[in-house]
Design a protein around this motif. Structure first.
Motif, PDB file in Angstrom:
ATOM      1  N   ASP A   1      62.532 -99.652  29.081  1.00 64.78           N
ATOM      2  CA  ASP A   1      63.263-100.190  30.225  1.00 64.78           C
ATOM      3  C   ASP A   1      64.671-100.501  29.745  1.00 64.78           C
ATOM      4  O   ASP A   1      64.904-101.463  29.016  1.00 64.78           O
ATOM      5  N   TRP A   2      65.608 -99.636  30.143  1.00 62.25           N
ATOM      6  CA  TRP A   2      67.021 -99.810  29.815  1.00 62.25           C
ATOM      7  C   TRP A   2      67.739-100.346  31.044  1.00 62.25           C
ATOM      8  O   TRP A   2      67.511 -99.867  32.157  1.00 62.25           O
ATOM      9  N   ARG A   3      68.618-101.318  30.879  1.00 66.09           N
ATOM     10  CA  ARG A   3      69.345-101.902  32.016  1.00 66.09           C
ATOM     11  C   ARG A   3      70.842-101.900  31.745  1.00 66.09           C
ATOM     12  O   ARG A   3      71.291-102.195  30.637  1.00 66.09           O
ATOM     13  N   LEU A   4      71.592-101.576  32.794  1.00 66.18           N
ATOM     14  CA  LEU A   4      73.054-101.613  32.742  1.00 66.18           C
ATOM     15  C   LEU A   4      73.538-102.525  33.860  1.00 66.18           C
ATOM     16  O   LEU A   4      73.111-102.374  35.011  1.00 66.18           O
ATOM     17  N   ASP A   5      74.414-103.474  33.526  1.00 60.98           N
ATOM     18  CA  ASP A   5      74.998-104.373  34.522  1.00 60.98           C
ATOM     19  C   ASP A   5      76.190-103.654  35.142  1.00 60.98           C
ATOM     20  O   ASP A   5      77.208-103.434  34.483  1.00 60.98           O
ATOM     21  N   LEU A   6      76.072-103.291  36.421  1.00 61.46           N
ATOM     22  CA  LEU A   6      77.134-102.561  37.103  1.00 61.46           C
ATOM     23  C   LEU A   6      78.331-103.436  37.437  1.00 61.46           C
ATOM     24  O   LEU A   6      79.398-102.931  37.775  1.00 61.46           O
ATOM     25  N   GLN A   7      78.170-104.736  37.311  1.00 58.30           N
ATOM     26  CA  GLN A   7      79.281-105.657  37.603  1.00 58.30           C
ATOM     27  C   GLN A   7      80.024-106.095  36.343  1.00 58.30           C
ATOM     28  O   GLN A   7      81.007-106.823  36.430  1.00 58.30           O
TER      29      GLN A   7
ATOM     30  N   PHE B   1      72.206-104.240  39.074  1.00 55.34           N
ATOM     31  CA  PHE B   1      71.611-103.627  37.891  1.00 55.34           C
ATOM     32  C   PHE B   1      71.145-102.206  38.153  1.00 55.34           C
ATOM     33  O   PHE B   1      70.620-101.886  39.223  1.00 55.34           O
ATOM     34  N   LEU B   2      71.324-101.400  37.131  1.00 54.36           N
ATOM     35  CA  LEU B   2      70.886-100.006  37.117  1.00 54.36           C
ATOM     36  C   LEU B   2      69.921 -99.873  35.945  1.00 54.36           C
ATOM     37  O   LEU B   2      70.259-100.250  34.817  1.00 54.36           O
ATOM     38  N   HIS B   3      68.723 -99.359  36.216  1.00 56.48           N
ATOM     39  CA  HIS B   3      67.713 -99.198  35.168  1.00 56.48           C
ATOM     40  C   HIS B   3      67.419 -97.723  34.940  1.00 56.48           C
ATOM     41  O   HIS B   3      67.427 -96.928  35.885  1.00 56.48           O
ATOM     42  N   ALA B   4      67.117 -97.387  33.710  1.00 52.53           N
ATOM     43  CA  ALA B   4      66.613 -96.064  33.343  1.00 52.53           C
ATOM     44  C   ALA B   4      65.290 -96.288  32.619  1.00 52.53           C
ATOM     45  O   ALA B   4      65.153 -97.261  31.868  1.00 52.53           O
ATOM     46  N   PHE B   5      64.336 -95.397  32.845  1.00 48.80           N
ATOM     47  CA  PHE B   5      62.999 -95.548  32.287  1.00 48.80           C
ATOM     48  C   PHE B   5      62.540 -94.283  31.554  1.00 48.80           C
ATOM     49  O   PHE B   5      61.542 -93.674  31.923  1.00 48.80           O
ATOM     50  N   PRO B   6      63.250 -93.872  30.509  1.00 53.34           N
ATOM     51  CA  PRO B   6      62.786 -92.689  29.777  1.00 53.34           C
ATOM     52  C   PRO B   6      61.521 -92.999  28.982  1.00 53.34           C
ATOM     53  O   PRO B   6      61.324 -94.131  28.520  1.00 53.34           O
ATOM     54  N   SER B   7      60.687 -91.995  28.819  1.00 55.01           N
ATOM     55  CA  SER B   7      59.503 -92.128  27.981  1.00 55.01           C
ATOM     56  C   SER B   7      59.931 -92.592  26.591  1.00 55.01           C
ATOM     57  O   SER B   7      60.991 -92.201  26.098  1.00 55.01           O
ATOM     58  N   VAL B   8      59.085 -93.402  25.954  1.00 50.95           N
ATOM     59  CA  VAL B   8      59.407 -93.839  24.595  1.00 50.95           C
ATOM     60  C   VAL B   8      59.519 -92.650  23.650  1.00 50.95           C
ATOM     61  O   VAL B   8      60.185 -92.735  22.614  1.00 50.95           O
ATOM     62  N   ASP B   9      58.898 -91.527  24.013  1.00 54.18           N
ATOM     63  CA  ASP B   9      58.916 -90.318  23.188  1.00 54.18           C
ATOM     64  C   ASP B   9      60.090 -89.387  23.483  1.00 54.18           C
ATOM     65  O   ASP B   9      60.249 -88.364  22.829  1.00 54.18           O
ATOM     66  N   ASN B  10      60.910 -89.721  24.485  1.00 53.29           N
ATOM     67  CA  ASN B  10      62.012 -88.855  24.883  1.00 53.29           C
ATOM     68  C   ASN B  10      63.298 -89.318  24.168  1.00 53.29           C
ATOM     69  O   ASN B  10      64.124 -90.032  24.736  1.00 53.29           O
TER      70      ASN B  10
ATOM     71  N   PHE C   1      73.699 -99.089  27.999  1.00 53.80           N
ATOM     72  CA  PHE C   1      72.535 -99.779  28.549  1.00 53.80           C
ATOM     73  C   PHE C   1      71.984-100.734  27.490  1.00 53.80           C
ATOM     74  O   PHE C   1      72.122-100.504  26.288  1.00 53.80           O
ATOM     75  N   THR C   2      71.316-101.786  27.933  1.00 56.01           N
ATOM     76  CA  THR C   2      70.627-102.730  27.068  1.00 56.01           C
ATOM     77  C   THR C   2      69.135-102.445  27.132  1.00 56.01           C
ATOM     78  O   THR C   2      68.568-102.363  28.233  1.00 56.01           O
ATOM     79  N   LEU C   3      68.506-102.300  25.983  1.00 54.23           N
ATOM     80  CA  LEU C   3      67.062-102.062  25.938  1.00 54.23           C
ATOM     81  C   LEU C   3      66.349-103.396  26.146  1.00 54.23           C
ATOM     82  O   LEU C   3      66.473-104.313  25.340  1.00 54.23           O
TER      83      LEU C   3
END
Length: 165
Positions: free
Chosen positions: A158-164, A117-126, A138-140
């Motif tokens: 918290d956004w997640r992407l399944d790399l597999q 898994f790959l996660h991205a954590f942008p501010s809710v305001d971004n 990505f899945t929120l």
């Protein structure tokens, strides 16, 4: 079209432009001190050799440094995942550069084959960064409190992407 280059010794000015500027760090707790910028530069240079991720310079068609994108290991909710982050200098924003560069970095993380898994954590305001996550598949998972930098808490998605997948 943009390209990615490994982070190198001569990239401190780019770190200073990205992380030393109040406007660029609006969603990241504000600009860093010269000492923290030098430390960040050193960490970026060493990341690929550590085997725990990569930090990359985004280079636009004419060869100018446009920003950064990278991924690194993070302990998140009981498992080791990759976290990904990107920044594009103001003069290059609004042209799809961040999305193109992030797509390339995702392909590298997938090819590394170390984390599912790959996660991205942008501010809710971004809004722009959240839009990139949505566009790249990505899945929120929801909102969370996230410490970035240490000592500064912010509300993130918290956004997640399944790399597999």
């Amino acid at each position: 079209m943009v390209g990615l280059e490994p982070w190198g010794e001569g990239d401190l000015p780019l770190v200073q432009e990205l992380m030393g500027d109040p406007a660029m760090t609006e969603h990241l707790g504000g600009p860093e001190s010269p000492e923290k910028l030098a430390d960040r530069q050193h960490r970026y240079e060493q990341l690929a050799d550590s085997g725990k991720g990569r930090m990359l310079k985004i280079v636009e068609e004419a060869g100018a440094a446009a920003g950064s994108v990278g991924y690194w290991e993070k302990d998140w909710r009981g498992e080791v995942v990759y976290e990904i982050g990107w920044m594009v200098l103001p003069g290059f924003q609004g042209r799809g550069i961040a999305g193109q560069a992030t797509r390339q970095a995702i392909a590298m993380a997938r090819a590394d084959g170390k984390r599912r898994f790959l996660h991205a954590f942008p501010s809710v305001d971004n809004a722009p960064s959240n839009a990139i996550c949505r566009k790249l598949g990505f899945t929120l998972l929801g909102e969370c409190d996230f410490e970035l930098p240490p000592g500064h808490w912010m509300r993130c998605n918290d956004w997640r992407l399944d790399l597999q997948a």
